[in-house]
Design an enzyme around this catalytic site. Structure first.
Site, mmCIF file in Angstrom:
data_model
loop_
_atom_site.group_PDB
_atom_site.id
_atom_site.type_symbol
_atom_site.label_atom_id
_atom_site.label_comp_id
_atom_site.label_asym_id
_atom_site.label_seq_id
_atom_site.Cartn_x
_atom_site.Cartn_y
_atom_site.Cartn_z
ATOM 1 N N CYS A 248 0.825 -1.212 0.000
ATOM 2 C CA CYS A 248 0.000 0.000 0.000
ATOM 3 C C CYS A 248 0.863 1.267 0.000
ATOM 4 O O CYS A 248 1.607 1.498 -0.943
ATOM 5 C CB CYS A 248 -0.972 -0.037 1.180
ATOM 6 S SG CYS A 248 -2.372 1.083 1.005
ATOM 7 N N HIS A 333 -3.748 -5.429 0.040
ATOM 8 C CA HIS A 333 -3.489 -5.859 1.420
ATOM 9 C C HIS A 333 -3.520 -7.384 1.539
ATOM 10 O O HIS A 333 -4.583 -7.983 1.693
ATOM 11 C CB HIS A 333 -4.542 -5.265 2.363
ATOM 12 C CG HIS A 333 -4.371 -3.802 2.602
ATOM 13 N ND1 HIS A 333 -3.905 -3.282 3.791
ATOM 14 C CD2 HIS A 333 -4.587 -2.737 1.795
ATOM 15 C CE1 HIS A 333 -3.843 -1.959 3.707
ATOM 16 N NE2 HIS A 333 -4.257 -1.610 2.500
ATOM 17 N N GLU A 335 -2.699 -9.137 4.034
ATOM 18 C CA GLU A 335 -3.127 -9.591 5.370
ATOM 19 C C GLU A 335 -4.649 -9.666 5.484
ATOM 20 O O GLU A 335 -5.183 -10.274 6.400
ATOM 21 C CB GLU A 335 -2.538 -8.683 6.452
ATOM 22 C CG GLU A 335 -3.294 -7.413 6.747
ATOM 23 C CD GLU A 335 -3.223 -6.369 5.645
ATOM 24 O OE1 GLU A 335 -4.018 -5.414 5.683
ATOM 25 O OE2 GLU A 335 -2.381 -6.504 4.727
#
Length: 360
Positions: A248, A333, A335
């Site tokens: 990001c 992302h 995660e």
């Protein structure tokens, strides 16, 4: 219930009811298309300086589960929803969104047509707006104030105040906290890594002196070009041979540090349903995203880096592989909080990169 107004810088006014704090706020108005995960959205530091519109019509039905928070507090300036569920049904729920917003002094507005608002933002682009309980008779007086708003240097606002360590018996990873969500450090720690989290303004010399096996650059808020001093330190990290994985904002800052450019998107990518294509394998992954800026691949020197991922919807860049370097970065992302876990394998790729470097 108190009446509230959302006033956009183009003069559009939406009327609804006040939720949370009733203080007046000016912010950048953005939208998120996730159907679930509103608590993770609220506690994502990347939303500092913005007011979030949830496009899914019913928000709050499973309440607030504090253990699911991605940071110690919510960060958006405001919260905008179509319908707020005031009676959550979930055995894990410990609170309501209304109380949560009030507790952290975040103003919001419910009962507006979020689909119409989203269409305006998609057609005209992201714009600033005001959430207020005051009824203005002449909104032309406040339009200049709305247009003048900028998010400013928000990374310094959201980063940790001092470094801390998540113990592990595996590789030592230095995580530069540019506004990191908790799951990033946890994703590494769950793979055995000892993760040391550093404040955003930490010098490259301090990080290098701790002799990490790998470096992680996190997500974060705002315009990447506002982070001039951080970019200078990342340039020093780029010059080392330490494996680096960035996501990001970290992805954008590494690109700027390496001489590439970024630009602001019309309305950005925010949600848990964005398809990205791995340009090496041709495989498409559904990803969680939250960004309003993107790396300009038209000005990217292939001797420095080459595109590694591309957004299937609009063709914008979603990742870079750095030529001759142990560095790869992604815009999305992996995660996945909230969002699909399709791309969690990227943490495993980072683990292998550190392993190969250690054994070299």
């Amino acid at each position: 219930m108190k009446k509230a107004f959302l006033i956009l810088e183009d003069g559009t006014v939406f009327t609804g009811t006040s939720i949370g704090s009733d203080r007046e706020v000016i912010s950048e108005i953005v939208f998120n298309t996730s159907m679930t995960g509103y608590l993770e959205v609220l506690t994502d530091p990347s939303y500092a300086g913005q007011a979030v519109t949830m496009t899914y019509p019913l928000i709050g039905n499973y309440g607030i589960c504090y253990e699911d928070m991605e940071s110690e507090r919510p960060w958006p300036d405001g919260f905008i929803v179509r319908e707020l569920s005031r009676l959550p049904s979930n055995f894990r729920s410990a609170d309501t969104i209304q109380n949560f917003l009030s507790k952290y002094d975040i103003p919001g507005i419910a009962g507006i047509d979020t689909r119409a608002l989203t269409k305006i933002l998609r057609e005209k682009g992201t714009m600033n707006g005001m959430i207020t309980t005051k009824e203005y008779t002449d909104i032309s007086q406040i339009i200049p104030k709305l247009k003048a708003y900028t998010t400013g240097k928000v990374v310094e606002k959201v980063t940790c105040r001092e470094k801390y360590v998540l113990e592990g018996d595996g590789p030592k990873v230095a995580l530069l906290d540019l506004g990191a969500k908790r799951k990033i450090a946890r994703s590494l720690n769950q793979r055995g890594c000892q993760v040391t989290v550093y404040p955003a303004l930490t010098t490259a010399e301090e990080i290098i002196a701790d002799k990490p096996d790998g470096i992680m650059l996190s997500n974060g808020p705002g315009d990447p070009k506002e982070c001039a001093s951080i970019i200078e330190e990342i340039r020093k990290l780029y010059e080392t041979d330490i494996p680096i994985f960035a996501i990001c904002l970290g992805h954008q800052l590494m690109a700027l540090a390496a001489g590439a450019d970024t630009y602001k998107m019309k309305y950005g990518h925010r949600g848990g349903n964005h398809p990205v294509k791995d340009l090496t394998t041709g495989r498409v992954y559904i990803s969680s995203q939250n960004h309003g800026y993107v790396v300009d691949t038209e000005r990217l020197d292939p001797k420095v880096a080459v595109p590694a991922f591309r957004n299937v919807n609009d063709g914008t860049n979603e990742g870079l592989a750095y030529t001759g370097k142990n560095i790869f970065t992604v815009q999305f992302h992996p995660e996945a909080c909230p969002g699909p876990q399709d791309s969690g394998y990227l943490f495993d790729r980072f683990m292998k990169m550190m392993e190969v470097t250690q054994n070299a």
